[in-house]
Every structure is written in structure tokens, then in C-alpha cells.
Design an enzyme around this catalytic site. Structure first.
Site, PDB file in Angstrom:
ATOM      1  N   TYR A 169       0.834  -1.201   0.000  1.00 34.36           N
ATOM      2  CA  TYR A 169       0.000   0.000   0.000  1.00 34.36           C
ATOM      3  C   TYR A 169       0.866   1.247   0.000  1.00 34.36           C
ATOM      4  O   TYR A 169       1.757   1.409   0.833  1.00 34.36           O
ATOM      5  CB  TYR A 169      -0.930   0.010   1.217  1.00 34.36           C
ATOM      6  CG  TYR A 169      -1.878  -1.155   1.272  1.00 34.36           C
ATOM      7  CD1 TYR A 169      -2.723  -1.438   0.192  1.00 34.36           C
ATOM      8  CD2 TYR A 169      -1.946  -1.972   2.385  1.00 34.36           C
ATOM      9  CE1 TYR A 169      -3.597  -2.512   0.234  1.00 34.36           C
ATOM     10  CE2 TYR A 169      -2.821  -3.044   2.442  1.00 34.36           C
ATOM     11  CZ  TYR A 169      -3.647  -3.310   1.359  1.00 34.36           C
ATOM     12  OH  TYR A 169      -4.512  -4.372   1.415  1.00 34.36           O
ATOM     13  N   HIS A 203      -5.864   2.836   0.028  1.00 31.83           N
ATOM     14  CA  HIS A 203      -5.655   2.609   1.464  1.00 31.83           C
ATOM     15  C   HIS A 203      -5.320   3.899   2.184  1.00 31.83           C
ATOM     16  O   HIS A 203      -4.468   3.926   3.090  1.00 31.83           O
ATOM     17  CB  HIS A 203      -4.575   1.543   1.690  1.00 31.83           C
ATOM     18  CG  HIS A 203      -5.004   0.458   2.645  1.00 31.83           C
ATOM     19  ND1 HIS A 203      -4.897   0.566   4.000  1.00 31.83           N
ATOM     20  CD2 HIS A 203      -5.548  -0.755   2.413  1.00 31.83           C
ATOM     21  CE1 HIS A 203      -5.337  -0.534   4.580  1.00 31.83           C
ATOM     22  NE2 HIS A 203      -5.750  -1.356   3.625  1.00 31.83           N
TER      23      HIS A 203
END
Length: 399
Positions: free
Chosen positions: A157, A207
């Protein structure tokens, strides 16, 4: 219906694979037992304490048939409410009660709710790689298994920075560079479309790694590549910025896995700021509130894409599936393959077949729980360093 009295409530923590999983078992005087997912893997002992010390004495001797009343009572009994620990504890009991009711009726959960609206729900899983070549290999593997929806990530992420410029002696953490991540993500989508065309639906999870204006820029740049959805392009506390994202891009937006409170999703739904709701069903309190959320979403054209990570029990996976088979506005189901040790603890969980998931047909939720197997894999605390996401200057950024 004759009363079905709750005789006992137990909470178990097990770690058959990477994650701590929390399951609640409700036993009744009719010899019927139900199980529910209460997994909050970062704080499992807190959930167990709430179930054992507060919900159990509150519910023993009450009629398991009255799910709505019991849910409302659990929700307001502590006065303060809608936090992740309490909601997961309530969810464990709530799912177990629905499991019991399905067994009493002799129906799988989706039939108890009113039957199916589709034959199966399309599934998506995750493909990632530090390079495009590694990512393509992961995509090819999933496509060969029948997946037509694939979440694609280049690196972890926020991406893996190539040349991060930091101060001396940087604080330990999971570092990323926002500008590099944005550029690499746009290049990734371009490469995916050049290689696969539009025969695959591509999803991506930001995210929360961006500031609001960066989110606007990224959504605008990704629009030409027609993502199936972009997930968590902003953190919940910046959701008002979604209006600005909408003004600049038609890229579909998904959000919700961090939500606990109806106040967090109500305005997003009624103002049509998102296309997909991504709530984690145990995180919002179980099946009872999920049904109400789904009905609200349907009225405003928002589709369901319940959160389905690896850190949820197979009971929770089955609940997602039952709801997706029943609810007309369900769109897709996230699916993470399980280990053999996890399946040994939770026999009967649904699996993906040629890109689709079919609902269990056994009465209730349809997933069993092997206590002895669970006890053989005790929970283990770990600090979850990945949540310590940091920008180049060392500042923590929401994970």
C-alpha cells in the site's frame, strides 16, 4: 415460536494462520448452537473480555428468537456505542443468533432472508508485485482460475519507494512516497490495459495514502483506464472531499471498511458520493445492521462490496456470501484463499469456483467450528508494523 433460551455464550481466539481470529459460540436449551465472527485481530482480547464479562451475563436466559431486540439491547446497554471493540463483540453474538434461527427454520441464511437474487456472486482477489512483470504473473494466475475481477497493487500500500529522501536516523515505519506512488499507479493501470485490454475488471486500493488534493488528481488520471472501483481514496475523516473528487472524475469510488457508526456512511450514501459501500460486517455490528445498511444503499443506487480480508473467520466469509446472494444490490465479493489449517478449524466455508462464490446450503450460516483444532492454535499478539505508515519526513500517515 416457542422460546429458545440462551444457555451459554463463549468466545474463542485462534490463530491457525497469520491472523488472530475471534469466534463466538451461542448455545441454546434446544441443543442448537450458533457461531459468529467477532474478529478484531489487532485487539482480540478486548473483544473476548467484552463478550465474556458483559454480553454473556446480559443475555443468558433470554430468548434467542428475538434477534432485533437483543441487538438493540446490546448496542445501547453500555450507553456509549459504535466502537470497533463493542461492534465486533455484538457481531459475534448477532451472527450466532442468525445461525441458530436458520437451523431452527431448516433453511440456509440466504433463504431465511427471502431467497436469492442471483445464482452466485462474482469474486475478486488480490494480485500484487514489486515489478510489472511480477504483477502480470499474479494476474495471469488469478485469470487462469476464472477471476474476471482482480485488485492490482504495485508494491505494498502506497508502493515501495525507489529513492526515498529522509532525514538522518529515520523513525522505524512503513515508508512511502506519495508522488512516486501516484505516478506508478497510473503507469500500472496503463500497462494493465495495454496487456489485457478490457476483458478484466481492475480494482485498486489506495488505502488512504493520499492528501485530499492528491486524491482528486489521482482519480482524474485513472478515469481513462476505467477502473471497476478505486477503494479508500481518502480516510473517513476527509470524506467531505469526495464531492471534489466527483467533480473531476467519474472513476467509481468504494469506501467503508473503517466505518463503525451510521453517521459515517449516511451522508455519503444519500448524497451519492460513493458507488460501492465496503463495510466490514462484524465491524458495524453483524448481520442485523448490515441488512439495514444494504436497504439504505439500494434506495440511493449504491452497490455492496463488503470487506472480505484474510483477517476474518470463514464464518464471516459465509455471512458475506449469504447476504450477497440475497441482496439485489450486491456487486462483488472480496475473497482471500485460506490455509488448510484454517479450514480445519472452520469446516464448510465457501470457496471460489471459476470466479464465482456460491452460498452454503446447510441450515443457518453453514460453517462449523472445531474447538479442539482452534485451541491448538492460540492467539499471538504482534504490533502490526504496517499500520505505522510514514511519509518521507517521518510523519505517521493514516494506513
Amino acid at each position: 415460536m416457542t422460546p429458545t433460551l440462551i444457555q451459554n455464550i463463549e468466545c474463542f481466539i485462534t490463530r491457525p494462520d497469520r491472523h488472530n481470529l475471534v469466534v463466538v459460540r451461542v448455545t441454546t436449551d434446544k441443543g442448537i448452537t450458533g457461531h459468529g465472527c467477532a474478529t478484531f485481530q489487532q485487539r482480540p482480547l478486548a473483544v473476548k473480555t467484552l463478550v465474556d464479562e458483559y454480553l454473556k451475563p446480559l443475555l443468558i436466559g433470554r430468548d434467542a428468537n428475538h434477534i432485533e431486540d437483543l441487538w438493540q439491547m446490546m448496542n445501547v446497554n453500555a450507553y456509549w456505542r459504535n466502537g470497533p471493540i463493542m461492534n465486533n463483540a455484538i457481531s459475534g453474538v448477532d451472527m450466532a443468533l442468525w445461525d441458530i434461527k436458520g437451523q431452527l427454520a431448516g433453511m440456509p441464511l440466504y433463504q431465511l432472508l427471502g431467497g436469492k437474487s442471483r445464482d452466485a456472486i462474482a469474486a475478486y482477489s488480490h494480485a500484487s508485485g514489486e515489478t510489472l512483470e511480477a504483477l502480470f504473473t499474479a494476474v495471469d494466475k488469478l485469470a487462469a482460475q476464472g477471476y474476471r475481477h482482480i485488485r492490482c497493487q504495485l508494491g505494498f500500500y502506497g508502493g515501495t519507494p525507489a529513492q526515498l529522501h529522509t532525514p538522518a536516523n529515520p523513525t522505524t515505519g512503513a515508508y512511502f512516497d506519495q508522488q512516486e506512488y501516484m505516478a506508478n499507479t497510473v503507469a500500472m493501470f496503463k500497462a494493465l490495459r495495454e496487456k489485457y485490454g478490457y476483458r478484466l475488471q481492475i480494482l485498486h486500493d489506495v488505502h488512504e495514502r493520499l492528501f485530499p488534493q492528491q486524491a482528486v488528481q489521482l482519480a482524474k488520471q485513472l478515469e481513462p483506464y476505467q477502473p471497476y472501483f478505486i477503494e479508500d481514496i481518502l480516510p473517513p475523516m476527509q470524506s467531505a472531499w469526495l464531492d471534489h473528487v466527483r467533480q473531476h472524475s467519474s472513476a467509481p469510488l468504494a469506501m467503508g471498511e473503517l466505518f463503525n457508526n451510521p453517521a459515517e456512511w449516511h451522508e455519503l450514501i444519500v448524497n451519492r458520493r460513493i458507488d460501492f459501500i465496503r463495510c466490514h460486517i462484524s465491524q458495524i455490528g453483524g448481520i442485523t445492521p448490515a441488512l439495514k445498511l444494504a436497504i439504505l444503499c439500494q434506495a440511493f443506487g449504491v452497490r455492496l462490496a463488503w470487506h472480505g480480508p484474510g483477517d476474518m473467520t470463514p464464518v464471516g466469509v459465509a455471512v458475506n456470501t449469504h447476504l450477497n446472494i440475497h441482496l439485489h444490490n450486491a456487486a462483488i465479493q472480496e475473497y482471500i484463499p485460506r490455509s488448510a489449517s484454517t479450514d480445519a478449524v472452520f469446516p464448510g466455508a465457501p470457496e471460489v469456483k471459476d470466479g464465482f462464490i456460491y452460498a452454503p446450503e446447510k441450515p443457518g450460516i453453514g460453517v462449523q467450528f472445531d474447538e479442539q483444532q482452534a485451541l491448538a492454535h492460540p492467539g499471538i499478539y504482534r504490533p502490526h508494523e504496517w499500520t505505522q505508515s510514514r511519509l518521507a519526513d517521518g510523519a505517521i500517515h493514516t494506513p
